[in-house]
Structures are given as structure tokens and as C-alpha cells.
Write an enzyme that holds these catalytic residues in place. Structure first.
Site, PDB file in Angstrom:
ATOM      1  N   TYR A  75      10.872 -12.542  -4.062  1.00 61.99           N
ATOM      2  CA  TYR A  75       9.796 -12.675  -3.069  1.00 61.99           C
ATOM      3  C   TYR A  75       9.306 -14.107  -2.940  1.00 61.99           C
ATOM      4  CZ  TYR A  75       9.999  -7.725  -2.409  1.00 61.99           C
ATOM      5  OH  TYR A  75      10.462  -6.480  -2.092  1.00 61.99           O
ATOM      6  N   CYS A 101      -3.609  -7.812  -6.212  1.00 60.24           N
ATOM      7  CA  CYS A 101      -3.833  -7.513  -7.621  1.00 60.24           C
ATOM      8  C   CYS A 101      -3.294  -6.122  -7.950  1.00 60.24           C
ATOM      9  CB  CYS A 101      -5.325  -7.574  -7.922  1.00 60.24           C
ATOM     10  SG  CYS A 101      -5.697  -7.103  -9.617  1.00 60.24           S
ATOM     11  N   CYS A 158     -10.175 -10.118 -11.662  1.00 64.69           N
ATOM     12  CA  CYS A 158     -10.173  -9.208 -12.815  1.00 64.69           C
ATOM     13  C   CYS A 158      -9.131  -9.569 -13.874  1.00 64.69           C
ATOM     14  CB  CYS A 158      -9.973  -7.768 -12.347  1.00 64.69           C
ATOM     15  SG  CYS A 158      -8.287  -7.396 -11.862  1.00 64.69           S
ATOM     16  N   HIS A 213       4.439  -2.716   6.564  1.00 65.76           N
ATOM     17  CA  HIS A 213       5.132  -2.793   5.270  1.00 65.76           C
ATOM     18  C   HIS A 213       4.684  -3.980   4.428  1.00 65.76           C
ATOM     19  CE1 HIS A 213       8.460  -0.177   7.249  1.00 65.76           C
ATOM     20  NE2 HIS A 213       7.511   0.553   6.704  1.00 65.76           N
ATOM     21  N   CYS A 243      -7.213  -4.337  -9.223  1.00 71.07           N
ATOM     22  CA  CYS A 243      -8.398  -4.198  -8.362  1.00 71.07           C
ATOM     23  C   CYS A 243      -8.043  -4.196  -6.890  1.00 71.07           C
ATOM     24  CB  CYS A 243      -9.417  -5.296  -8.677  1.00 71.07           C
ATOM     25  SG  CYS A 243      -8.994  -6.920  -7.999  1.00 71.07           S
ATOM     26  N   ASP A 295       7.014 -10.798   7.887  1.00 68.57           N
ATOM     27  CA  ASP A 295       6.903 -12.249   8.081  1.00 68.57           C
ATOM     28  C   ASP A 295       5.625 -12.588   8.845  1.00 68.57           C
ATOM     29  OD1 ASP A 295       7.362 -12.372  11.044  1.00 68.57           O
ATOM     30  OD2 ASP A 295       9.294 -11.501  10.497  1.00 68.57           O
ATOM     31  N   SER A 340      15.933  -0.037  14.450  1.00 64.86           N
ATOM     32  CA  SER A 340      16.952   1.012  14.504  1.00 64.86           C
ATOM     33  C   SER A 340      16.326   2.398  14.435  1.00 64.86           C
ATOM     34  CB  SER A 340      17.921   0.835  13.338  1.00 64.86           C
ATOM     35  OG  SER A 340      17.202   0.983  12.120  1.00 64.86           O
ATOM     36  N   ASN A 369       7.745  -5.729  10.313  1.00 61.71           N
ATOM     37  CA  ASN A 369       8.122  -7.017   9.728  1.00 61.71           C
ATOM     38  C   ASN A 369       7.036  -7.536   8.791  1.00 61.71           C
ATOM     39  OD1 ASN A 369      10.351  -6.767  11.348  1.00 61.71           O
ATOM     40  ND2 ASN A 369       9.607  -8.164  12.930  1.00 61.71           N
TER      41      ASN A 369
HETATM   42 ZN   LIG Z   1      -7.858  -7.928  -9.689  1.00 60.44          ZN
END
Ligand SMILES: [Zn+2]
Length: 234
Positions: A53, A116, A141, A108, A119, A91, A178, A89
């Protein structure tokens, strides 16, 4: 609620040079998407998953919105809340085209954000690696952060917003999907008028349910789509 819903998928961003899962063949660069995009990926392959990612987030910095993103920005500017923009998407190309992030429903998740794990606080880190933001730790947190992306097998809270928007939708535009992950057939049935714009036919889409079908690049269809929307909303 909006009368017009513009629902998009990977095909829209493909014209900006972002790969789609479909043409990745299950691999994305050197990564197996089942290893790094699954609900248990953070548990089983944390470092590899975060790295994947980090790279996807980084590559966004160098991608530009295409003519379709920019045209949808104009449509949104002109018609405001009568038009809802909903995308699969993750992006930020709609945002780069000038649309406010809160005016785009990202079903998505959203790549520039991290979340987080405890939290649920959400932070925009733009193109940074996750560890470059507070060491990958939640400033609220102190739990670990994760990409704000819906992994395979996870629930997608924004689907609720999708059904809300669809309940009032009169005019549906489908661009570059699709229909395998989210079915568009029911959406087309429910709308008074609907446009399908894909590069080609898809096994998951019954195109006879659509009022208008445009099998061509989105950049070559969006002007016609914009005219139809203008006509409908005037
Ligand atoms: Zn947190």
C-alpha cells in the site's frame, strides 16, 4: 439526495495509467493480491501488506486525472447536490481534478488515508509511507494504523451510502466497471434512465437493462454523457 448517480470503476482510472485488477492477472507488480489485499493480510503478512500500500499510495503522486475526471468535476460544479459521485476506485484522481473529497463516495476506501485499528480515527497522509506518519501509530490512542482500504472479505461501510443514493436515483451512469464486485443490473432496472459506458461487454452486466450503451473509452464517451445529464437536469 441526488437524482443523477455517476458510478465508476477501475476502467475510469485506467486511462490515467493506473492498473486494474483485471489486467493484473492476480498479480500487482510483484505482489500477489490474495496475499496483500485479503482480510487476514495484516495478520499474516503485515510488513509486505503495508509495503504494497505504501507503493500504491506513492504512485498516485505521479498520476494525473484524465478528461473524464475533469468533465465530472464540471458536471458536479454545475449541478451540485443533484449529482452523486460514487466510485469503487481508491485513488484520488477525482480530488486531483478539483472535486471535494466529501463529495466523492469511495466505496472501497481511499488510498491517501490511514485508519486506526482500534479507535477508527482516519488520517490523510497524502503520499507518505505509513511509518512516516507518527511511526505508523495512532496519535489518538497509540494503536497501530492501517491503510483505509476495504480488503477482500471485509465489510464496506460505505455500501450503506450507496443504497441510500440509489434509492433516489432517477438517472444512472455507469463508467468503467465489469460489474463483478458490485452488480449494476439492479441499479439500471431501478433507474428511469441509464447509461452504460465500458470498453467492452462484460459477462456480469446485462446491457439490455440500460437505456443507452456506449462501448468505447470513457474519454470518448463523457461529452455525450455530460450532454444527457445537462438535458435531464435542466
Ligand atoms: Zn486510535
Amino acid at each position: 439526495m441526488a437524482k443523477v448517480v455517476i458510478f465508476s470503476g477501475a476502467g475510469l482510472s485506467a486511462e490515467s495509467g493506473l492498473k486494474t485488477f483485471r489486467d493484473s492477472g492476480g498479480l500487482w507488480e510483484e505482489y500477489d493480491v490474495n496475499v496483500v489485499c485479503n482480510h487476514d493480510s495484516l495478520e499474516k503478512n503485515e510488513a509486505l501488506t503495508l509495503e504494497f500500500y505504501d507503493k500504491r499510495r506513492r504512485e498516485l503522486e505521479f498520476k494525473a486525472p484524465n478528461f473524464v475526471h475533469r468533465k465530472i468535476f464540471e458536471i458536479k460544479e454545475e449541478h451540485g447536490s443533484s449529482v452523486a459521485i460514487i466510485t469503487q476506485n481508491v485513488d484520488n484522481l477525482f480530488e486531483k481534478a478539483g472535486i471535494d473529497n466529501e463529495d466523492v463516495i469511495h466505496l472501497h476506501g481511499f488510498m491517501p488515508e490511514v485508519r486506526c485499528r482500534s479507535c477508527e480515527g482516519v488520517f490523510d497522509i497524502a503520499y507518505k509511507k505509513i511509518e512516516e506518519f507518527k511511526g505508523g501509530i495512532c496519535p489518538n490512542c497509540s494503536s497501530k494504523l492501517r491503510p483505509n482500504i476495504v480488503f477482500f472479505g471485509e465489510s464496506a461501510p460505505m455500501y450503506e451510502k450507496l443504497s441510500q443514493e440509489l434509492s433516489d436515483c432517477e438517472f444512472l451512469v455507469v463508467i468503467g466497471t465489469s460489474g463483478e464486485v458490485i452488480s449494476v443490473n439492479g441499479m439500471a432496472k431501478a433507474a428511469k434512465y441509464s447509461i452504460l459506458n465500458n470498453l467492452e461487454e462484460s459477462e456480469s452486466i446485462d446491457d439490455t437493462l440500460f437505456s443507452k450503451v456506449l462501448y468505447r473509452k470513457a474519454t470518448a464517451a463523457i461529452d455525450e454523457i455530460a450532454e444527457k445529464i445537462d438535458e435531464y437536469l435542466k
